[in-house]
Design a protein around this motif. Sequence first.
Motif, PDB file in Angstrom:
ATOM      1  N   TRP A  57       0.819  -1.218   0.000  1.00  0.00           N
ATOM      2  CA  TRP A  57       0.000   0.000   0.000  1.00  0.00           C
ATOM      3  C   TRP A  57       0.852   1.267   0.000  1.00  0.00           C
ATOM      4  O   TRP A  57       0.403   2.322  -0.454  1.00  0.00           O
ATOM      5  N   PHE A  58       2.076   1.191   0.504  1.00  0.00           N
ATOM      6  CA  PHE A  58       2.944   2.371   0.489  1.00  0.00           C
ATOM      7  C   PHE A  58       3.310   2.755  -0.948  1.00  0.00           C
ATOM      8  O   PHE A  58       3.365   3.928  -1.297  1.00  0.00           O
ATOM      9  N   GLU A  59       3.589   1.752  -1.782  1.00  0.00           N
ATOM     10  CA  GLU A  59       3.889   2.034  -3.187  1.00  0.00           C
ATOM     11  C   GLU A  59       2.650   2.557  -3.900  1.00  0.00           C
ATOM     12  O   GLU A  59       2.748   3.475  -4.730  1.00  0.00           O
ATOM     13  N   ARG A  60       1.490   1.998  -3.592  1.00  0.00           N
ATOM     14  CA  ARG A  60       0.256   2.510  -4.186  1.00  0.00           C
ATOM     15  C   ARG A  60       0.000   3.960  -3.774  1.00  0.00           C
ATOM     16  O   ARG A  60      -0.452   4.787  -4.573  1.00  0.00           O
ATOM     17  N   GLU A  61       0.280   4.280  -2.527  1.00  0.00           N
ATOM     18  CA  GLU A  61       0.092   5.646  -2.046  1.00  0.00           C
ATOM     19  C   GLU A  61       1.036   6.617  -2.757  1.00  0.00           C
ATOM     20  O   GLU A  61       0.632   7.707  -3.169  1.00  0.00           O
ATOM     21  N   ALA A  62       2.304   6.232  -2.897  1.00  0.00           N
ATOM     22  CA  ALA A  62       3.263   7.102  -3.590  1.00  0.00           C
ATOM     23  C   ALA A  62       2.862   7.302  -5.048  1.00  0.00           C
ATOM     24  O   ALA A  62       3.021   8.391  -5.606  1.00  0.00           O
ATOM     25  N   GLY A  91       6.241  -4.015 -11.622  1.00  0.00           N
ATOM     26  CA  GLY A  91       6.260  -5.290 -10.949  1.00  0.00           C
ATOM     27  C   GLY A  91       5.310  -5.375  -9.778  1.00  0.00           C
ATOM     28  O   GLY A  91       5.222  -6.415  -9.118  1.00  0.00           O
ATOM     29  N   HIS A  92       4.584  -4.295  -9.512  1.00  0.00           N
ATOM     30  CA  HIS A  92       3.593  -4.330  -8.434  1.00  0.00           C
ATOM     31  C   HIS A  92       2.339  -5.041  -8.948  1.00  0.00           C
ATOM     32  O   HIS A  92       1.867  -4.754 -10.046  1.00  0.00           O
ATOM     33  N   PRO A  93       1.763  -5.974  -8.177  1.00  0.00           N
ATOM     34  CA  PRO A  93       0.636  -6.762  -8.695  1.00  0.00           C
ATOM     35  C   PRO A  93      -0.689  -6.018  -8.765  1.00  0.00           C
ATOM     36  O   PRO A  93      -1.624  -6.495  -9.408  1.00  0.00           O
ATOM     37  N   ASP A  94      -0.802  -4.853  -8.136  1.00  0.00           N
ATOM     38  CA  ASP A  94      -2.098  -4.163  -8.085  1.00  0.00           C
ATOM     39  C   ASP A  94      -1.881  -2.653  -8.021  1.00  0.00           C
ATOM     40  O   ASP A  94      -2.272  -2.002  -7.053  1.00  0.00           O
ATOM     41  N   MET A  95      -1.247  -2.085  -9.035  1.00  0.00           N
ATOM     42  CA  MET A  95      -0.887  -0.670  -9.025  1.00  0.00           C
ATOM     43  C   MET A  95      -2.098   0.197  -9.373  1.00  0.00           C
ATOM     44  O   MET A  95      -2.274   0.628 -10.508  1.00  0.00           O
ATOM     45  N   ARG A  96      -2.962   0.407  -8.364  1.00  0.00           N
ATOM     46  CA  ARG A  96      -4.132   1.290  -8.503  1.00  0.00           C
ATOM     47  C   ARG A  96      -4.012   2.433  -7.510  1.00  0.00           C
ATOM     48  O   ARG A  96      -3.232   2.379  -6.560  1.00  0.00           O
ATOM     49  N   ARG A  97      -4.823   3.463  -7.730  1.00  0.00           N
ATOM     50  CA  ARG A  97      -4.900   4.540  -6.752  1.00  0.00           C
ATOM     51  C   ARG A  97      -5.395   3.982  -5.419  1.00  0.00           C
ATOM     52  O   ARG A  97      -6.170   3.024  -5.383  1.00  0.00           O
ATOM     53  N   LEU A  98      -4.977   4.640  -4.330  1.00  0.00           N
ATOM     54  CA  LEU A  98      -5.322   4.140  -3.010  1.00  0.00           C
ATOM     55  C   LEU A  98      -6.186   5.115  -2.218  1.00  0.00           C
ATOM     56  O   LEU A  98      -7.137   4.707  -1.549  1.00  0.00           O
ATOM     57  N   LEU A  99      -5.894   6.407  -2.296  1.00  0.00           N
ATOM     58  CA  LEU A  99      -6.564   7.384  -1.440  1.00  0.00           C
ATOM     59  C   LEU A  99      -7.528   8.305  -2.183  1.00  0.00           C
ATOM     60  O   LEU A  99      -8.473   8.808  -1.582  1.00  0.00           O
TER      61      LEU A  99
END
Length: 203
Positions: free
Chosen positions: A111-116, A126-134
């Motif tokens: 979630w930290f990578e998604r947040e950034a 290489g992230h399995p779920d690179m979607r917006r988080l917030l």
Amino acid sequence: MSEALTTLGQAIVAGLGDKATGFSVSFDQLNVSVKAETIVDVVRFLRDDPRCRFISFIDITAVDYPGRDPRFDVVYHFLSPHLNTRVRLHAAASETTQVPSIIDEFPGADWFEREAYDLYGVIFTGHPDMRRLLTDYGFDGHPLRKDFPLTGFVEVRYDDQEKRVLYEPVKLNQEFRKFDFLSPWEGADYPLPGDEKASGGKV
């Protein structure tokens, strides 16, 4: 403390070779500058090397320097319970730099990578779920970039007549752009209650 951190920084930079570009010690914290494309090898070294053992992942964030090229620093924090110390990694990245995800080495980075990505637009590959988080679905832009407008681009409101949430472009009404210089806060040209005390009873 700073002498021990300096020794550790020298050992880390020597162990990483050309993957690290330098280190510094400030406020009793070790900062290591690394190349973004080698971040997976870097964190694996910090975790597995017996001199380091930074086994605890703390945080990933970014810092925006819009006047610099590349404009972002992707910042990683790790803790070594064995050494009882922390390390901060800085990896420079542009708007198009593809930073490898460290989720395979530290699953807590998910979630930290998604947040950034959501707030700064840093791209992690290489992230399995690179979607917006917030932010909301269909959000335009990245709100923690320095060039993002304070008002945003879209206004979200619930409409009682249509009984649904509406997404509309932000509109600033003219009265919010004009300032009333005759307001009491700027000094009115008419007497205010209490003025007679300051003027000796004469208003």
